[in-house]
Design a protein around this motif. Structure first.
Motif, PDB file in Angstrom:
ATOM      1  N   VAL A   1       2.452  -1.034   3.140  1.00  0.00           N
ATOM      2  CA  VAL A   1       2.791  -1.347   4.433  1.00  0.00           C
ATOM      3  C   VAL A   1       2.356  -0.164   5.138  1.00  0.00           C
ATOM      4  O   VAL A   1       2.684   0.975   4.887  1.00  0.00           O
ATOM      5  N   GLU A   2       1.389  -0.209   6.078  1.00  0.00           N
ATOM      6  CA  GLU A   2       0.731   0.755   6.875  1.00  0.00           C
ATOM      7  C   GLU A   2       0.254   1.923   6.295  1.00  0.00           C
ATOM      8  O   GLU A   2       0.788   3.067   6.377  1.00  0.00           O
TER       9      GLU A   2
ATOM     10  N   ALA B   1      -1.511  -3.637   8.405  1.00  0.00           N
ATOM     11  CA  ALA B   1      -1.649  -2.876   9.549  1.00  0.00           C
ATOM     12  C   ALA B   1      -2.205  -1.235   9.102  1.00  0.00           C
ATOM     13  O   ALA B   1      -1.527  -0.297   9.189  1.00  0.00           O
ATOM     14  N   PRO B   2      -3.300  -1.409   7.995  1.00  0.00           N
ATOM     15  CA  PRO B   2      -3.652   0.012   7.578  1.00  0.00           C
ATOM     16  C   PRO B   2      -4.228   0.962   8.784  1.00  0.00           C
ATOM     17  O   PRO B   2      -4.857   0.714   9.719  1.00  0.00           O
ATOM     18  N   ARG B   3      -3.662   2.132   8.799  1.00  0.00           N
ATOM     19  CA  ARG B   3      -3.803   2.926   9.810  1.00  0.00           C
ATOM     20  C   ARG B   3      -5.338   3.099  10.134  1.00  0.00           C
ATOM     21  O   ARG B   3      -5.668   3.391  11.519  1.00  0.00           O
ATOM     22  N   ASP B   4      -5.959   3.557   9.219  1.00  0.00           N
ATOM     23  CA  ASP B   4      -7.738   3.684   9.637  1.00  0.00           C
ATOM     24  C   ASP B   4      -8.529   2.517   9.467  1.00  0.00           C
ATOM     25  O   ASP B   4      -9.684   2.675   9.264  1.00  0.00           O
ATOM     26  N   GLY B   5      -7.936   1.178   9.579  1.00  0.00           N
ATOM     27  CA  GLY B   5      -8.745  -0.064   9.746  1.00  0.00           C
ATOM     28  C   GLY B   5      -8.981  -0.429   8.406  1.00  0.00           C
ATOM     29  O   GLY B   5      -8.841   0.147   7.332  1.00  0.00           O
TER      30      GLY B   5
ATOM     31  N   VAL C   1      -5.600  -8.397   4.904  1.00  0.00           N
ATOM     32  CA  VAL C   1      -4.889  -7.627   5.945  1.00  0.00           C
ATOM     33  C   VAL C   1      -4.103  -8.443   7.027  1.00  0.00           C
ATOM     34  O   VAL C   1      -4.672  -9.632   7.265  1.00  0.00           O
ATOM     35  N   PHE C   2      -2.763  -7.904   7.069  1.00  0.00           N
ATOM     36  CA  PHE C   2      -1.933  -8.822   8.065  1.00  0.00           C
ATOM     37  C   PHE C   2      -1.328  -7.849   8.944  1.00  0.00           C
ATOM     38  O   PHE C   2      -1.352  -6.524   9.033  1.00  0.00           O
TER      39      PHE C   2
ATOM     40  N   GLY D   1       5.931   1.341   0.805  1.00  0.00           N
ATOM     41  CA  GLY D   1       5.875   1.837   2.078  1.00  0.00           C
ATOM     42  C   GLY D   1       5.079   2.816   2.413  1.00  0.00           C
ATOM     43  O   GLY D   1       3.955   3.386   1.622  1.00  0.00           O
ATOM     44  N   ARG D   2       5.049   3.364   3.813  1.00  0.00           N
ATOM     45  CA  ARG D   2       4.229   4.432   4.016  1.00  0.00           C
ATOM     46  C   ARG D   2       4.129   5.725   3.405  1.00  0.00           C
ATOM     47  O   ARG D   2       5.022   6.229   2.700  1.00  0.00           O
ATOM     48  N   GLU D   3       2.931   6.466   3.171  1.00  0.00           N
ATOM     49  CA  GLU D   3       3.129   7.699   2.376  1.00  0.00           C
ATOM     50  C   GLU D   3       3.963   8.745   3.114  1.00  0.00           C
ATOM     51  O   GLU D   3       4.664   9.579   2.210  1.00  0.00           O
ATOM     52  N   ARG D   4       4.422   8.798   4.369  1.00  0.00           N
ATOM     53  CA  ARG D   4       5.198   9.897   4.877  1.00  0.00           C
ATOM     54  C   ARG D   4       6.763   9.402   4.918  1.00  0.00           C
ATOM     55  O   ARG D   4       7.519  10.135   4.501  1.00  0.00           O
ATOM     56  N   SER D   5       6.880   8.137   5.266  1.00  0.00           N
ATOM     57  CA  SER D   5       8.223   7.754   5.502  1.00  0.00           C
ATOM     58  C   SER D   5       8.674   6.521   4.839  1.00  0.00           C
ATOM     59  O   SER D   5      10.033   6.090   4.812  1.00  0.00           O
TER      60      SER D   5
END
Length: 268
Positions: free
Chosen positions: A21-22, A48-52, A74-75, A127-131
């Motif tokens: 996820v992202e 929704a990958p951040r860098d496309g 990709v979704f 989940g996301r790397e940061r959160s």
């Protein structure tokens, strides 16, 4: 890459879908794909990958797991990514206060196997790397899966979390047999063979005055114990005897050479 054998075809069968996820970094996506390939997981979905997407960085860090990276779907959101899934697990290292079952990886993968047997489809969200995952995303899942880690440092890299989950999936779905076994090619040494070696060792140690007179019996017993604790094989005994013989012959040659070079008494 030393463990990669492209001559082997492994039929992994069904396996959980890995949903990232992202994800922020293509490198992490590639390393997650590599972790998936380690344990026979083949389907990756990206929300929704951040860098496309596609990402050359993901391909570069997948270490050959290009079949996973290139087939990744990709979704736009988690709901869309789970559209055909019948059982979903959310991974998190934090207690969320939600009315949700919390399972170990072993427990969640046992449920996954049962779901596949019933004809369902299973996904695991990371989940996301940061959160990590947010509470709304976790609410879309049937249960939480979390790892028994150091509570003071519980955060895992995405690829690490995928690796741990993949390991538990593979172990649960395919058993715990190791890919290869150690082989003892020499039979255990007969006691007479070991005794002969000990006699040889004792004789040579006496020759170099290794034993203090009052400790000789106990030291020799200790030496026998050292060797016999590891179940000597015939090859072990031959190797040890050969090594000792080489050392002894070298010492005797050196001693003989020293005597040959020593001056005669009338020359001193």
């Amino acid at each position: 890459m030393s463990g990669t054998n492209r001559s082997i075809t492994f039929e992994s069968g069904q396996g959980p879908i890995v949903v990232l996820v992202e994800p922020q970094l293509g490198e992490n996506i590639g390393m997650a794909a590599r972790a998936m390939a380690n344990f026979g997981l083949t389907e990756m979905r990206l929300v929704a990958p951040r860098d496309g997407w596609p990402s050359e960085k993901a391909r570069a860090t997948s270490s050959g797991a290009l079949h996973i990276v290139d087939a990744a779907q990709v979704f736009d959101d988690v709901t869309a990514a789970l559209h055909d899934v019948t059982l979903a697990f959310a991974t998190t290292a934090r207690e969320r206060g939600q009315m949700k079952r919390v399972l170990s990886p072993q427990e969640s993968m046992r449920e996954a196997v049962a779901e596949f047997s019933a004809g369902g489809r299973v996904a695991i969200l990371f989940g996301r790397e940061r959160s990590g995952l947010d509470n709304d995303e976790i609410s879309l899942c049937d249960a939480i899966t979390t790892f028994p880690v150091n509570p003071a440092f519980a955060s895992l890299n995405i690829a690490q979390a995928v690796l741990l989950t993949g390991y538990e999936w593979f172990r649960t779905a395919h058993g715990e047999a190791l890919p290869f076994a150690g082989e003892i090619r020499s039979p255990r040494a007969p006691r007479a063979m070991a005794a002969s070696f000990f006699d040889y060792l004792e004789e040579e140690l006496d020759r170099v005055e290794f034993f203090p007179p009052d400790k000789r019996p106990s030291m020799m017993r200790n030496l026998r114990d050292v060797f016999l604790r590891r179940d000597l094989t015939e090859q072990d005994v031959r190797t040890l005897r050969g090594a000792m013989r080489a050392l002894i012959l070298r010492r005797r040659r050196d001693e003989a050479q020293g005597r040959d070079e020593a001056p005669a008494p009338d020359e001193a």
